[in-house]
Write a protein that holds these residues in place. Structure first.
Motif, PDB file in Angstrom:
ATOM      1  N   ARG A 154       0.255   4.147  -2.851  1.00 52.49           N
ATOM      2  CA  ARG A 154       0.031   5.581  -2.593  1.00 52.49           C
ATOM      3  C   ARG A 154       1.005   6.444  -3.388  1.00 52.49           C
ATOM      4  O   ARG A 154       0.617   7.466  -3.966  1.00 52.49           O
ATOM      5  N   ASP A 211      -7.068   7.319   5.793  1.00 51.80           N
ATOM      6  CA  ASP A 211      -8.005   6.684   4.866  1.00 51.80           C
ATOM      7  C   ASP A 211      -9.241   6.196   5.627  1.00 51.80           C
ATOM      8  O   ASP A 211      -9.347   6.335   6.842  1.00 51.80           O
ATOM      9  N   HIS A 246      -2.719   6.730   7.518  1.00 52.03           N
ATOM     10  CA  HIS A 246      -2.800   7.428   6.233  1.00 52.03           C
ATOM     11  C   HIS A 246      -4.003   8.346   6.138  1.00 52.03           C
ATOM     12  O   HIS A 246      -4.139   9.070   5.134  1.00 52.03           O
ATOM     13  N   ARG A 258       0.325   9.310  -6.437  1.00 53.03           N
ATOM     14  CA  ARG A 258       0.542  10.696  -6.022  1.00 53.03           C
ATOM     15  C   ARG A 258       1.810  11.309  -6.578  1.00 53.03           C
ATOM     16  O   ARG A 258       1.992  12.526  -6.487  1.00 53.03           O
ATOM     17  N   TYR A 312       0.827  -1.207   0.000  1.00 53.47           N
ATOM     18  CA  TYR A 312       0.000   0.000   0.000  1.00 53.47           C
ATOM     19  C   TYR A 312       0.863   1.259   0.000  1.00 53.47           C
ATOM     20  O   TYR A 312       0.515   2.256  -0.645  1.00 53.47           O
TER      21      TYR A 312
END
Length: 361
Positions: free
Chosen positions: A141, A195, A193, A145, A137
């Motif tokens: 990310r 999220d 994060h 980004r 993960y």
């Protein structure tokens, strides 16, 4: 608040007829269910990811891409994307492509899945599932980004000056939910994060769900993303309805008793007492679902499992009519009552894009 359905895509014999649908029939049924979900006013359709019989959704983006072409408003999600055994580069590319096809109506729920043998099938070790989830993960990310990524980790070959294509729509990556039933490390990952955290509480008592969500909320605030009540929470649930509750119990019992997951175990009565499964009238489903707020506080997304255990498509579509006409409108109204003004709405592509466009102070 968003309401929707999720499917695990099981191919299960109907215990009342003995007939097993073909894989083609099951895949087509999932499409019909998604289209019906939009028709009755639901917000979200989510599909699981499995790579073993008796399940068919091994390619979620293919299925969701087809559904995107058949719908206009429905948010398309996963009800687990296997972050442990999928290459993060392929996840980045596939879901960005789906974003463009669906005009942004896409988010995804990351998880480890619950099928141990899938790990060696994809060259991984189940004993390192948490580490895989965390490292993969972190790379995902960055791929969404950063236009150019240099990266080196433990579980895949390094990347040098790599650009994932296509880039996320409008420069806004899909919103990510981290799904977990029992792993505090995943609640921590979501909190770190900033999220969403989705607790699929279909097999668990309320006190366990409460502990997991409270942990996530505390850690969300600890990591500086806002107050605990600003954290973004989703819940799963199960329901089977008829207007007369006795009819619902009588009709659903053979499906429950023979279901691959919980059949031949606790009685239907014990299971409905200990878990969120509700078998009864639409009003009983409303009352049970509203009680979830007492367990986790105000939350953002509620998904129901309604098409499993061999239930025929006709019955599932009838369930969706009841959900859309008699349950969700009441839930929308009642959940809005007393909801504090500062509690965030469920993120969408439009809301995330708007945040990105706000100039820095």
């Amino acid at each position: 608040m968003q309401f929707g359905i999720f499917t695990v895509g099981d191919v299960t014999p109907d215990p009342t007829t003995g007939r097993t649908p073909t894989e083609r029939e099951r895949i087509k049924a999932m499409i019909a269910i998604a289209v019906k979900a939009e028709e009755v006013g639901l917000d979200v359709f989510a599909t699981g990811e499995h790579h073993n019989p008796p399940f068919v959704p091994s390619s979620p983006t293919t299925l969701l891409g087809y559904i995107a072409a058949r719908t206009e408003r429905l948010i398309l999600s996963t009800a687990t994307t296997l972050i442990t055994t999928n290459d993060p580069v392929k996840i980045a590319e596939d879901y960005a492509t789906l974003q463009h096809l669906a005009d942004g109506r896409v988010d995804l729920m990351l998880g480890r899945g619950n099928t141990g043998p899938v790990y060696p099938w994809f060259g991984q070790d189940v004993r390192r599932g948490i580490e895989l989830a965390q490292e993969n993960y972190a790379l995902l990310r960055r791929l969404w980004r950063e236009d150019v990524v240099d990266w080196e980790g433990t579980f895949r070959t390094p990347l040098q000056a790599f650009t994932s294509t296509p880039r996320p729509l409008d420069g806004v990556p899909p919103f990510v939910w981290h799904g977990s039933i029992r792993s505090p490390e995943i609640a921590e990952q979501a909190a770190f994060h900033g999220d969403g955290f989705f607790h699929n509480n279909i097999f668990w008592p309320a006190h366990h769900t409460r502990r997991m969500v409270q942990l996530y909320r505390r850690r969300f605030a600890h990591h500086g993303h806002g107050r605990p009540e600003d954290a973004v929470v989703g819940l799963g649930g199960q329901a089977f309805m008829r207007r007369n509750s006795q009819d619902a119990v009588r009709e659903f019992r053979p499906y429950f008793d023979n279901a691959p997951v919980y059949g031949h175990g606790p009685s239907l009565e014990d299971f409905t007492e200990e878990t969120p499964l509700t078998v009864g009238s639409p009003q009983q489903v409303v009352e049970r679902t509203l009680a979830f707020r007492e367990t986790v506080g105000d939350y953002q997304r509620q998904l129901f499992l309604m098409d499993h255990a061999g239930l025929p498509l006709k019955t599932v579509l009838e369930q969706l009519d009841l959900l859309g006409e008699e349950v969700v409108p009441v839930l929308r109204k009642e959940f809005a009552k007393g909801r504090p003004a500062g509690v965030p709405e469920a993120p969408t592509h439009a809301s995330l894009r708007a945040l990105r466009e706000v100039p820095a102070a």
